[in-house]
Design an enzyme around this catalytic site. Structure first.
Site, PDB file in Angstrom:
ATOM      1  N   GLN A   1       0.849  -1.198   0.000  1.00 33.66           N
ATOM      2  CA  GLN A   1       0.000   0.000   0.000  1.00 33.66           C
ATOM      3  C   GLN A   1       0.881   1.243   0.000  1.00 33.66           C
ATOM      4  O   GLN A   1       0.384   2.357  -0.063  1.00 33.66           O
ATOM      5  CB  GLN A   1      -0.876   0.014   1.255  1.00 33.66           C
ATOM      6  CG  GLN A   1      -1.848  -1.155   1.328  1.00 33.66           C
ATOM      7  CD  GLN A   1      -2.483  -1.238   2.716  1.00 33.66           C
ATOM      8  OE1 GLN A   1      -3.492  -0.634   2.987  1.00 33.66           O
ATOM      9  NE2 GLN A   1      -1.865  -1.994   3.594  1.00 33.66           N
TER      10      GLN A   1
ATOM     11  N   HIS B   1      -1.454   1.389  -4.213  1.00 32.85           N
ATOM     12  CA  HIS B   1      -1.879   2.791  -4.125  1.00 32.85           C
ATOM     13  C   HIS B   1      -1.020   3.715  -4.979  1.00 32.85           C
ATOM     14  O   HIS B   1      -0.948   4.917  -4.723  1.00 32.85           O
ATOM     15  CB  HIS B   1      -1.869   3.257  -2.656  1.00 32.85           C
ATOM     16  CG  HIS B   1      -2.912   2.579  -1.815  1.00 32.85           C
ATOM     17  ND1 HIS B   1      -2.978   2.691  -0.445  1.00 32.85           N
ATOM     18  CD2 HIS B   1      -3.960   1.788  -2.179  1.00 32.85           C
ATOM     19  CE1 HIS B   1      -4.019   1.981   0.001  1.00 32.85           C
ATOM     20  NE2 HIS B   1      -4.614   1.426  -1.024  1.00 32.85           N
TER      21      HIS B   1
HETATM   22  P1  OAD Z   1      -1.304   2.896   8.917  1.00 34.13           P
HETATM   23  O1  OAD Z   1      -0.610   4.134   9.312  1.00 34.13           O
HETATM   24  O2  OAD Z   1      -2.787   2.877   8.985  1.00 34.13           O
HETATM   25  O3  OAD Z   1      -0.779   1.685   9.803  1.00 34.13           O
HETATM   26  C1  OAD Z   1       0.599   1.493  10.032  1.00 34.13           C
HETATM   27  C2  OAD Z   1       0.737   0.306  10.947  1.00 34.13           C
HETATM   28  O4  OAD Z   1       2.114   0.044  11.080  1.00 34.13           O
HETATM   29  C3  OAD Z   1       0.181   0.514  12.349  1.00 34.13           C
HETATM   30  O5  OAD Z   1      -0.717  -0.544  12.652  1.00 34.13           O
HETATM   31  C4  OAD Z   1       1.423   0.465  13.242  1.00 34.13           C
HETATM   32  O6  OAD Z   1       1.170  -0.179  14.483  1.00 34.13           O
HETATM   33  C5  OAD Z   1       2.362  -0.375  12.406  1.00 34.13           C
HETATM   34  N1  OAD Z   1       3.806  -0.146  12.651  1.00 34.13           N
HETATM   35  C6  OAD Z   1       4.418   0.948  13.161  1.00 34.13           C
HETATM   36  N2  OAD Z   1       5.750   0.760  13.216  1.00 34.13           N
HETATM   37  C7  OAD Z   1       5.996  -0.501  12.746  1.00 34.13           C
HETATM   38  C8  OAD Z   1       7.168  -1.278  12.541  1.00 34.13           C
HETATM   39  N3  OAD Z   1       8.387  -0.809  12.840  1.00 34.13           N
HETATM   40  N4  OAD Z   1       7.035  -2.529  12.020  1.00 34.13           N
HETATM   41  C9  OAD Z   1       5.815  -3.023  11.717  1.00 34.13           C
HETATM   42  N5  OAD Z   1       4.667  -2.321  11.879  1.00 34.13           N
HETATM   43  C10 OAD Z   1       4.742  -1.068  12.373  1.00 34.13           C
HETATM   44  O7  OAD Z   1      -0.766   2.542   7.453  1.00 34.13           O
HETATM   45  P2  OAD Z   1      -1.435   1.618   6.346  1.00 34.13           P
HETATM   46  O8  OAD Z   1      -2.079   0.436   6.935  1.00 34.13           O
HETATM   47  O9  OAD Z   1      -0.401   1.430   5.304  1.00 34.13           O
HETATM   48  O10 OAD Z   1      -3.901   5.374   1.858  1.00 34.13           O
HETATM   49  O11 OAD Z   1      -2.552   2.586   5.784  1.00 34.13           O
HETATM   50  C11 OAD Z   1      -3.301   2.158   4.687  1.00 34.13           C
HETATM   51  C12 OAD Z   1      -3.646   3.330   3.817  1.00 34.13           C
HETATM   52  O12 OAD Z   1      -4.294   4.349   4.608  1.00 34.13           O
HETATM   53  C13 OAD Z   1      -2.449   4.048   3.231  1.00 34.13           C
HETATM   54  O13 OAD Z   1      -1.978   3.473   2.050  1.00 34.13           O
HETATM   55  C14 OAD Z   1      -2.994   5.427   2.967  1.00 34.13           C
HETATM   56  C15 OAD Z   1      -3.711   5.626   4.278  1.00 34.13           C
HETATM   57  O14 OAD Z   1      -4.734   6.542   4.281  1.00 34.13           O
HETATM   58  C16 OAD Z   1      -4.125   6.472   1.122  1.00 34.13           C
HETATM   59  O15 OAD Z   1      -3.549   7.536   1.291  1.00 34.13           O
HETATM   60  C17 OAD Z   1      -5.150   6.280   0.061  1.00 34.13           C
END
Ligand code: OAD
Length: 255
Positions: A111, A129
């Site tokens: 993503q 994305h």
């Molecule tokens: P999020 O910011 O929603 O989630 C990031 C996740 O990474 C969280 O659950 C954290 O706990 C976890 N995290 C943090 N540090 C970490 C580490 N060192 N190792 C592993 N995990 C860690 O990001 P996405 O799930 O990517 O879309 O968000 C999905 C979409 O929402 C994005 O692509 C974007 C956003 O709005 C658009 O802009 C259309």
């Protein structure tokens, strides 16, 4: 059986990977956190805590205030260029090479728009994305990769058509994902036998639906995230660690 705090799931996961015909990995912003890039959601410095996605990440926001939107994406583009792939990205690329060398398949669905997987050496990466490093003319649809320095004006005018502006080739809320990336994702979800969800909050669809699908299909499902998410209680193994710490251990176990 779900992993418990007392048993190290690594041997069991490595064993499943060693036997798999296809491994499917979905990544989110968390895998790039250790490269210094902000996640969208989370306890500290998350982008959507500081900024309103409806003002920045929708076609309507761009119509309303193209200067604000393009400045914000150009700032994130340059943050991405200055960041380096971390141990998690590098380990995933190594795992892909190991899996491919023994004739199995490896599909990485991300993503993320930061291209850090490519820069770490991953080959079969599909950007669900889009990419923040590609910008598209609103008039002609033609794309270009901007140079490293900031745009000279905001919103940037399109070099392809005086009536056009440049916008980042990312998927905004309310926009469709690329049909080709979706096709690859759907195909991989049907044939994959080990599924990883890494660094994603698993709340944004369609990626959040992939893990649901994998859970229902009944293969080995692994979540790697220091924090709990809506899927943590239902995957085969929920590993509460940072990607950059745990993935190198898996790569070593498979080597
Ligand atoms: P999020 O910011 O929603 O989630 C990031 C996740 O990474 C969280 O659950 C954290 O706990 C976890 N995290 C943090 N540090 C970490 C580490 N060192 N190792 C592993 N995990 C860690 O990001 P996405 O799930 O990517 O879309 O968000 C999905 C979409 O929402 C994005 O692509 C974007 C956003 O709005 C658009 O802009 C259309």
């Amino acid at each position: 059986m779900r992993s418990t705090m007392n048993s190290d799931p690594l041997p069991s996961i490595a064993n499943a990977c060693a036997r798999a015909r296809q491994i499917v990995v979905v990544t989110g912003a968390g895998i790039s956190a250790e490269s210094g890039l902000s996640t969208f959601r989370g306890p500290r410095d998350a982008l959507w805590e500081k900024y309103d996605p409806m003002q920045l990440a929708t076609p309507e926001a761009f119509e309303r205030d193209p200067e604000l939107v393009t400045r914000w994406y150009d700032w994130r583009r340059r943050e991405g260029l200055n960041a380096r792939p971390n141990a998690g990205h590098v380990a995933l690329a190594a795992i892909e090479r190991i899996v491919m060398n023994r004739g199995a398949r490896f599909t990485l669905l991300t993503q993320n728009v930061d291209r850090l997987h490519h820069r770490a050496g991953s080959r079969n990466v599909h950007e669900l994305h889009g990419s923040i490093h590609v910008w598209r003319c609103t008039s002609t649809g033609r794309e270009l990769e901007p140079p490293a320095h900031p745009f000279a004006e905001f919103p940037p005018r399109s070099p392809f058509d005086p009536r056009g502006l440049l916008r980042p080739a990312v998927v905004w809320f309310g926009e469709a994902l690329s049909p080709s990336a979706l096709d690859v994702a759907r195909g991989a979800m049907e044939t994959g036998d080990v599924f990883f969800s890494i660094g994603t909050s698993s709340v944004v669809f369609p990626a959040a639906g992939f893990v649901e699908h994998a859970i229902q299909r009944g293969g080995t499902t692994v979540e790697l995230n220091p924090n709990e998410t809506p899927i943590s209680g239902r995957v085969t193994h929920s590993i509460r660690e940072a990607a950059g710490a745990w993935l190198p251990r898996l790569a070593s176990a498979l080597a």
